[in-house]
Structures are given as structure tokens and as C-alpha cells.
Design an enzyme around this catalytic site. Structure first.
Site, PDB file in Angstrom:
ATOM      1  N   GLU A   2       0.808  -1.218   0.000  1.00 32.73           N
ATOM      2  CA  GLU A   2       0.000   0.000   0.000  1.00 32.73           C
ATOM      3  C   GLU A   2       0.845   1.274   0.000  1.00 32.73           C
ATOM      4  OE1 GLU A   2      -0.537  -2.629   1.892  1.00 32.73           O
ATOM      5  OE2 GLU A   2      -2.652  -3.210   1.770  1.00 32.73           O
ATOM      6  N   PHE A  11     -11.236  -6.945  14.394  1.00 35.03           N
ATOM      7  CA  PHE A  11     -10.200  -7.447  13.488  1.00 35.03           C
ATOM      8  C   PHE A  11      -9.893  -6.391  12.425  1.00 35.03           C
ATOM      9  CE2 PHE A  11      -9.104  -9.783   9.523  1.00 35.03           C
ATOM     10  CZ  PHE A  11      -7.844 -10.184   9.930  1.00 35.03           C
ATOM     11  N   MET A  50      24.589   8.280   1.356  1.00 36.81           N
ATOM     12  CA  MET A  50      24.467   9.569   2.040  1.00 36.81           C
ATOM     13  C   MET A  50      24.786   9.407   3.528  1.00 36.81           C
ATOM     14  SD  MET A  50      24.138  12.664   1.542  1.00 36.81           S
ATOM     15  CE  MET A  50      23.203  13.333   0.164  1.00 36.81           C
TER      16      MET A  50
HETATM   17  C1  TPP Z   1      12.655   5.361   4.652  1.00 42.85           C
HETATM   18  C2  TPP Z   1      13.953   6.018   4.956  1.00 42.85           C
HETATM   19  N1  TPP Z   1      14.791   5.464   5.881  1.00 42.85           N
HETATM   20  C3  TPP Z   1      15.980   6.041   6.133  1.00 42.85           C
HETATM   21  C4  TPP Z   1      16.359   7.190   5.508  1.00 42.85           C
HETATM   22  C5  TPP Z   1      17.707   7.841   5.821  1.00 42.85           C
HETATM   23  N2  TPP Z   1      18.570   7.837   4.627  1.00 42.85           N
HETATM   24  C6  TPP Z   1      18.727   8.901   3.826  1.00 42.85           C
HETATM   25  S1  TPP Z   1      19.706   8.635   2.527  1.00 42.85           S
HETATM   26  C7  TPP Z   1      20.009   7.049   3.008  1.00 42.85           C
HETATM   27  C8  TPP Z   1      20.900   6.156   2.206  1.00 42.85           C
HETATM   28  C9  TPP Z   1      20.316   5.814   0.896  1.00 42.85           C
HETATM   29  O1  TPP Z   1      21.109   4.828   0.294  1.00 42.85           O
HETATM   30  P1  TPP Z   1      20.976   4.499  -1.237  1.00 42.85           P
HETATM   31  O2  TPP Z   1      19.560   4.343  -1.596  1.00 42.85           O
HETATM   32  O3  TPP Z   1      21.881   3.381  -1.589  1.00 42.85           O
HETATM   33  O4  TPP Z   1      21.447   5.848  -1.910  1.00 42.85           O
HETATM   34  P2  TPP Z   1      22.927   6.503  -1.974  1.00 42.85           P
HETATM   35  O5  TPP Z   1      22.973   7.555  -0.919  1.00 42.85           O
HETATM   36  O6  TPP Z   1      23.909   5.426  -1.749  1.00 42.85           O
HETATM   37  O7  TPP Z   1      22.994   7.092  -3.336  1.00 42.85           O
HETATM   38  C10 TPP Z   1      19.341   6.775   4.205  1.00 42.85           C
HETATM   39  C11 TPP Z   1      19.407   5.501   4.927  1.00 42.85           C
HETATM   40  C12 TPP Z   1      15.448   7.741   4.578  1.00 42.85           C
HETATM   41  N3  TPP Z   1      15.706   8.875   3.932  1.00 42.85           N
HETATM   42  N4  TPP Z   1      14.274   7.110   4.308  1.00 42.85           N
END
Ligand code: TPP
Ligand code: MG
Lengths: 163, 582
Positions: free
Chosen positions: B51, B113, B488
Site C-alpha cells: 500500500e 479485526f 548519504m
Molecule cells: C525510509 C527512509 N529510511 C531512512 C532514511 C535515511 N537515509 C537517507 S539517505 C540514506 C541512504 C540511501 O542509500 P541508497 O539508496 O543506496 O542511496 P545513496 O545515498 O547510496 O545514493 C538513508 C538511509 C530515509 N531517507 N528514508
């Protein structure tokens, strides 16, 4: 600074929770809250006291106005207004205290609205500082229970909060 | 008058609203409604696999088309699963109507439920919500829901419907209202003319002006007017992350994005400006850096449809509440009038020329599009992957993204010339947004190129939607910038935690994305060599009717720059690389 906000809103389920939710969600505090239907029973009138500087109150007012159920918001403290809070207090009323409580109640123009063998319930209406002074004037008397309605207010004179 | 059951009413009302797609997932409390969908066979329903994805798909649809997205979920877990998607839409002011099934009226409050207080749970993340109490009210409630979702500052509206009110045997008169009027909801339609006059005067007397345009310009369909105004005045424009495309990126007057990962020239121009025209932007903390140091010499004009956005963060000199279109038109007319009646030429051409030469110096020094500002590696650089995507799609694709470094690289290196093409979760920053959002867009616009720029972390948050894409043949292109890290997070750990990679690394357990894509019946491509990058992207986009998963191995140690110096830095304080700062 203490403010009194008067809110006219749809008398719909959930409306009150949206107002209260706004305050907790955005970290504003509510000191007292009073709500009941108006003469037009599709509308509720809510009076809320809070504290904050102009900026904060402006923000609160804007967010209240954003709530879909809210029809109008007025900051009563911006102009001349009256405010009333109602206090019910149950006190131990035995022996010498019985007369003493009665005397204090008379001085404050309160009413004893329930008389028990060893207790009174006193009702007093007025601005909150009067209610506060009454409670401290009860002095020695043992206060068993206190309930307050929360402030209700209106602007003085011709100003009217309606739709 | 026609008699319909509550379930039929819902479907008919959606049809009468002109809804093109319902994104949803069935369950007990919604089954009468689903049966009505089956029988009516009018509005197509897209069965997602979670969802949350239904809400994101509806959201992507709404962002790209400007029309409200529609979601249908069941009670309890169906409703709670949608919450992240609703919050995402709420934070970015996206019009959406979410219909949730609820347990039967007489069971409400009994921990029945799959009962959850949907109205309560969603309250802080919706513009409004309704709990239907009588079947007869369904048409007017749905009408109001669409009206509220799409007018003023848009946002999601939840309509919670107890199952008994949709029962097929209980029929009532159906008439869809033509219009709505609500005494408690009257969004502003016009800016205050005195304020508009003041704004025009301030703008015309500016010596170092900047136009700061946000998502509201896109949502409010104000891009064209804003562009005309900026060109007429020859003033520089910066867009927020949400506003990319509001002003054309390839235009000479565009300074790039501003904010935490904004362009050097955009942040410098903001900091040194004397007048800021903020339009449909909200001075987010990802823009301002330390608020007390925000643009010290600037007078601020703020146009927004939501009065609560104005002066929320920074004090504003000229607030104007109203829809961007009417306010910009009025402002434009005021500017003409003041120019015509003034003895000297306004704006001051010399001052503006000096301002431009200052800006050009900033651009030459560190502008992201005015020289190569990042290093080299044996691996593909993520910025180069975005540039290749930009080239291969002629800059015309709808690009969704997830959240992380890849999102910032996409925002920095894909030059968006049109509104509604850059689709990302700016406010909530929801990983898992990209793929379902792309799905919603591609369904709305089957002929458009739709790319989802993602990371191996984010894509796994809603990867099950590859199955939905297979079922409805939704050939989006997934551009996975695979850096083997929650990139990030790693960047912050590099910068603030001495590179202690606490729980941001999972390389050894990543799936083979090529095989995974193939398992769903799609095409997967692995790209490791620099030489393969461009040809592979072209090849992928040449497969018009295939979903292609491009798994692009990029340099894991790259950081996103510029980056605001925090805490306590101003707009102008930025890291420009791992070693260099302003
Ligand atoms: C649902 C959710 N959980 C945690 C975060 C925190 N967060 C921001 S960027 C990131 C890393 C994202 O990793 P990836 O998708 O591999 O992208 P990259 O930064 O490596 O390009 C996280 C964990 C978030 N933004 N959203
Ligand atoms: Mg990653």
C-alpha cells in the site's frame, strides 16, 4: 504573554482533536481549553488560553485557520474583552472551618452549591486571578478536589464573533 | 433519482471526478468497494504490491499531471501501510484522495479485526479527513475531498468508510454535486494589491536581486509567468529541490539549485542579495542553513498560497498570500505600471550588470556546470552517469528519484527545463518513493520517457513493484547508482564520525539485480566499465516497451558537494570538496 484565542468551528466529530492535535504536534502549549456548541448548534465555540510572543501567536492563529473545520479565529487579548472561568472546589467543612469557608466564600461572592455533613462544594465564577486568590484565601481549609471550566471569553462592545 | 449502494457510489463518484486510475490493494473492509469496481468496470485499478507504493504511485501521477492521485486501501494494515506515502504527499503538498475501508460501524472502538483509527493515525499528515457516517453522504464527502485536496495549498485527504456503509443491498439516491462551498474553507484567490505594489517597488529598486522559486511554483502552475517575469527583469533565478524545472535550467539566468547541496553561485547570490523574491518556497532548513545568519542584507518578498508558510522561519518584509498565478500576473502589471510612470529607468541597469558580473565570477570559480568539479576514478563517477542519462533522454525525461546521494546528483546534473519532470520526495525524504512514483507517471504518460534514479539501498524499499510493472506493462527505466553503501549515510559518517560506517554497508548481501529484474520478466543490465555507460543507457532507452534495470557500479567513495557547513554556517559557507571550503 498570555493570550486568549476564541475559535469558531464546525460542530463535527474530529474537529476538536484536530485543534488539540495541532498544539501538541507543533509544540504549542494549552493552558486551558473550553468548548461547547453555540446558539447555532452546527457551530462550536472554543476558547483557548496559551502563552507566546507575537510571532508565535501569529503562527498559531494561522495554523488554526488552516484547519478545515475552523471557521474563524480571534485573539481576544488584542482588544478589550471579558473573560470568565468557573471553579468548583470541594473543601473539608468541619468545626470552625465550616464558618470560615462560608465567610471566605461570601467575601468572594461565591456560592455553596452542595452541603454535606463534613464538606462543601463552592462555586465561583470570575477571571482566573480571582479564582486563584480564592483558592489561596481558603488557607487552612483542606481542599479535597478542584475543577475549573477553563476560560471563556468575549470581546466587549459591538464586536461579535459569528459567521 | 438513481439508487446506488455505498460501494457503487464511491466508484461512480470517482468516475464523475474524471479519475483515470485508482492505485490500491484490497482487503476485507474494502471488498464491497472492490466488487463495485469489478462490476462498474469504469475506472482502471492498478493493483500494487504494497500500500505504500499505491500512495507513492498516486503521488507520482499527481506530481507529473497536476491532477489528484487516488488511493484505495483496506482497514488496519492496509491503511497503516499507506501512511508513509500519505506523509510523503503531505510534506510536498501533493493533491491526493485516499479512500480507506474501515470495520463496520458497530464494531468501531472495539479493537475489531483489522481495526485501526485511520482518521486519528493520519491526522497530522493530512490536509483533512472524513469518517463517513451515513451512506447518503458519500457523494458530497468525495466531492469535498477532491475540492480540498486540489485547491489552496494542495494536500492529501483521507476518506474512511466503514464496511456496512458500502453494503451492496443498501441503496440510496445518488447525485454527484456540481460544486462545493464550505463556510470554513475559502482559500485565497488573489494577493493584496497594496502588498503587490510594495513588492514591485522593492523589486525594481533592487541592486542585487535573486528570485528563489520553490515547489509551489510548479504545483500552482506558475512556471511560465515566473519565467517571463524573471526574463523581463533580467534577474537571476534559483530553484529549490522541489522547484527544479520551475525556471528552465539551461537558461542563462538560472543559478542552479540552492541549499544544503545547492550550487555555489546560487548560495552565494542568496547570501549577498539585497532583495529576495521567494515564490512558493518555504525557507526549509535544508535551504537556509543557520537561520540567524540567513541572507543578512536581504529584504524579502514572499508569495505563497499558504499564510502559515509566510514568516514561519524568517521574518518577511512583504508577505503576499495568494495563488502564484494571479499574484505573479498582478505583480507583472504593477511592474509595468511603475516602470512607465518612473522618470529613471528601473531596474538600475548598471547595478544589475555589476551583479551579473559578480555572479559570473562565482560561476567561473566553482559553478557545477562551468567546469568539471569532481574527481576521477577507475570506476564510473555517479555524476557522469546522470549526465549520460541527461544526454540519452535529451533532457526531456520524467525523472523520479529515491533519497540519498543519487538523488542529489540527479538534482545537480540533470538539467530540468520543464516543470513537473523532476519528481522526488523533498520534504519527507522517503526512500522507496522512486519506483512506484515512476510507475504512476508512466501509466499517466505512456509515451514519455520515465527514469527512476535510485540507489541499491532505496530501490530495495519498494522493489516488489517490479511485479506491478510486469502486470500492467509499465516500461520505466531504473538507473541504479550502485555504490554498495547507504551512500548519504556514509558521507555523513565520513564527515562527522571519522568514517565509522555504523550499519551503512551491505555489499556482500546485495542481490544480483540483473537476475532479479529478469525474474520479474524485465531486462537487467550490469554496467561496470566507463566505456559501456553511454551505450548501455542508449540501448536501455531504445527498448521502448521493456522495463530495464540498469545496475551501474559507481565510485563508492564519492561525496556530494557543495555541502553547507553545519552547524552554525550561513548560506555562503560550503564545503566544495573533501578538502576545500569557502
Ligand atoms: C525510509 C527512509 N529510511 C531512512 C532514511 C535515511 N537515509 C537517507 S539517505 C540514506 C541512504 C540511501 O542509500 P541508497 O539508496 O543506496 O542511496 P545513496 O545515498 O547510496 O545514493 C538513508 C538511509 C530515509 N531517507 N528514508
Ligand atoms: Mg547506495
Amino acid at each position: 504573554m498570555r493570550r486568549i484565542l476564541s475559535v469558531l468551528m464546525e460542530n463535527e466529530p474530529g474537529a476538536l482533536s484536530r485543534v488539540v492535535g495541532l498544539f501538541s504536534q507543533r509544540g504549542y502549549n494549552i493552558e486551558s481549553l473550553n468548548v461547547a456548541p453555540t446558539a447555532d448548534n452546527t457551530l462550536s465555540r472554543l476558547t483557548l488560553t496559551t502563552t507566546g510572543d507575537d510571532l508565535k501567536i501569529e503562527q498559531i492563529t494561522k495554523h488554526l485557520n488552516k484547519i478545515i473545520d475552523v471557521v474563524k479565529v480571534v485573539d481576544l487579548t488584542e482588544g478589550a474583552h471579558v473573560e470568565r472561568d468557573t471553579l468548583l472546589v470541594k473543601v473539608r467543612a468541619e468545626g470552625a472551618q465550616r464558618d470560615e469557608v462560608k465567610r471566605t466564600t461570601d467575601i468572594f461572592r461565591g456560592n455553596i452549591i452542595d452541603v454535606g455533613p463534613a464538606t462543601y462544594i463552592v462555586q465561583l465564577t470570575g477571571p482566573i486571578d480571582k479564582l486563584d486568590s480564592f483558592l489561596s484565601a481558603l488557607g487552612e481549609a483542606e481542599i479535597l478536589e478542584v475543577v475549573r471550566s477553563g476560560v471563556a471569553g468575549m470581546a466587549r462592545g459591538e464586536k461579535v464573533l459569528t459567521i | 433519482m438513481e439508487q446506488l449502494s455505498g460501494g457503487d457510489m464511491i466508484v461512480r463518484a470517482l468516475e464523475d471526478e474524471g479519475v483515470e486510475y485508482i492505485f490500491g490493494y484490497p482487503g476485507g473492509a474494502a471488498l464491497h468497494i472492490y466488487d463495485s469496481i469489478f462490476k462498474a468496470n469504469s475506472v482502471p485499478h492498478i493493483l500494487v504490491r504494497h500500500e505504500q507504493a499505491a500512495a507513492h504511485a498516486a503521488d507520482g501521477y499527481a506530481r507529473a499531471t497536476g491532477k489528484p492521485g487516488v488511493v484505495l486501501v483496506t482497514s488496519g494494515p492496509g491503511a497503516t501501510n499507506a501512511i508513509t506515502g500519505i506523509a510523503t504527499a503531505y510534506m510536498d503538498s501533493i493533491p491526493m484522495v485516499v479512500i480507506s475501508g474501515q470495520v463496520q460501524s458497530h464494531l468501531i472502538g472495539e479493537d475489531a479485526f483489522q481495526e485501526t483509527d485511520m482518521v486519528g493515525i493520519s491526522r497530522p499528515i493530512v490536509k483533512h479527513s472524513f469518517m463517513v457516517q451515513r451512506t447518503e453522504d458519500i457523494p458530497s464527502i468525495i466531492k469535498k475531498a477532491f475540492y480540498i485536496a486540489t485547491t489552496g495549498r494542495p494536500g492529501p485527504v483521507v476518506v474512511d468508510v466503514p464496511k456496512d456503509l458500502t453494503h451492496p443491498e443498501h441503496k440510496f439516491d445518488y447525485e454527484y454535486p456540481e460544486s462545493v462551498s464550505m463556510r470554513s474553507y475559502q482559500p485565497s484567490t488573489k494577493g493584496h494589491s497594496g502588498q503587490v505594489r510594495k513588492a514591485a517597488r522593492l523589486l525594481l529598486n533592487a541592486k542585487r536581486p535573486v528570485i528563489y522559486a520553490g515547489g509551489g511554483v510548479i504545483q500552482g502552475e506558475g512556471s511560465e509567468l515566473l519565467t517571463q517575469l524573471a526574463r523581463k527583469l533580467n534577474y537571476p533565478v534559483t530553484n529549490t529541490l522541489m522547484g527544479l524545472g520551475a525556471y528552465p535550467a539551461t537558461d542563462r539566468q538560472f543559478l542552479g539549485m540552492l541549499g544544503m547541496h545547492g550550487f555555489y553561485e546560487a548560495n552565494m547570490a542568496m547570501h549577498h542579495s539585497d532583495v529576495i523574491l521567494a515564490v512558493g518556497a518555504r525557507f526549509d532548513d535544508r535551504v537556509t542553513n543557520t537561520v540567524s545568519k540567513f541572507c543578512p542584507g536581504a529584504k524579502i518578498i514572499h508569495i505563497d498560497v499558504d499564510p502559515a508558510s509566510i514568516a514561519k522561519i524568517v521574518p518577511v518584509d512583504v508577505p503576499i498570500v495568494g495563488p502564484v498565478t494571479t499574484v505573479l500576473k498582478d505583480l507583472d502589471a504593477q511592474i509595468d505600471q511603475q516602470q512607465a510612470s518612473s522618470e529613471r529607468t528601473m531596474p538600475d541597469a548598471e547595478a544589475i550588470a555589476d551583479w551579473w558580473s559578480q555572479i559570473d565570477n562565482w560561476r567561473a570559480a566553482h559553478g557545477l556546470w562551468h567546469g568539471r568539479r569532481y574527481g576521477e576514478s577507475d570506476l564510473i563517477m555517479p555524476q557522469d552517469a546522470i549526465t549520460a542519462l541527461y544526454e540519452a533522454t535529451n533532457g526531456e525525461a520524467y525523472v523520479t528519484s529515491d533519497v540519498g546521494q543519487h538523488q542529489m546528483f540527479a538534482a545537480q546534473y540533470y538539467k530540468f527545463d520543464y516543470p513537473r519532470r523532476w519528481i522526488n520526495s523533498g520534504g519527507l525524504g522517503t526512500m522507496g518513493f522512486g519506483l512506484p512514483a515512476a510507475m504512476g507517471i508512466k501509466l499517466a504518460m505512456p509515451d514519455a520517457e520515465v527514469a527512476c534514479v535510485t540507489g541499491e539501498g532505496s530501490i530495495q524499499m519498494n522493489i516488489q513493484e517490479l511485479s506491478t510493472c510486469a502486470q500492467y506493462n509499465v516500461p520505466v527505466k531504473i538507473v541504479n547508482l550502485r555504490n554498495n553503501y547507504l551512500g548519504m549515510v556514509k558521507q555523513w559518517q565520513d564527515m562527522q564520525y571519522d568514517s565509522r560506517y555504523s550499519e551503512s554497508h551491505y555489499a556482500s548481501s546485495l542481490p544480483d539485480f540483473v537476475k532479479l529484474a529478469e525474474a520479474y520478466g524485465h531486462v537487467g543490465m550490469e554496467i561496470k566499465d566507463k566505456a559501456d555507460l553511454e551505450p548501455a543507457i542508449y540501448e536501455a532507452f531504445a527498448m521502448k516497451d521493456k522495463l530495464v534495470f540498469l545496475d551501474i557500479f559507481v565510485e563508492p567513495d564519492e561525496h556530494v558537494y557543495p555541502m553547507h557547513v553545519a552547524p552554525s554556517g550561513a548560506m555562503k559557507d560550503m564545503w566544495l570538496s573533501k578538502t576545500e571550503r569557502t
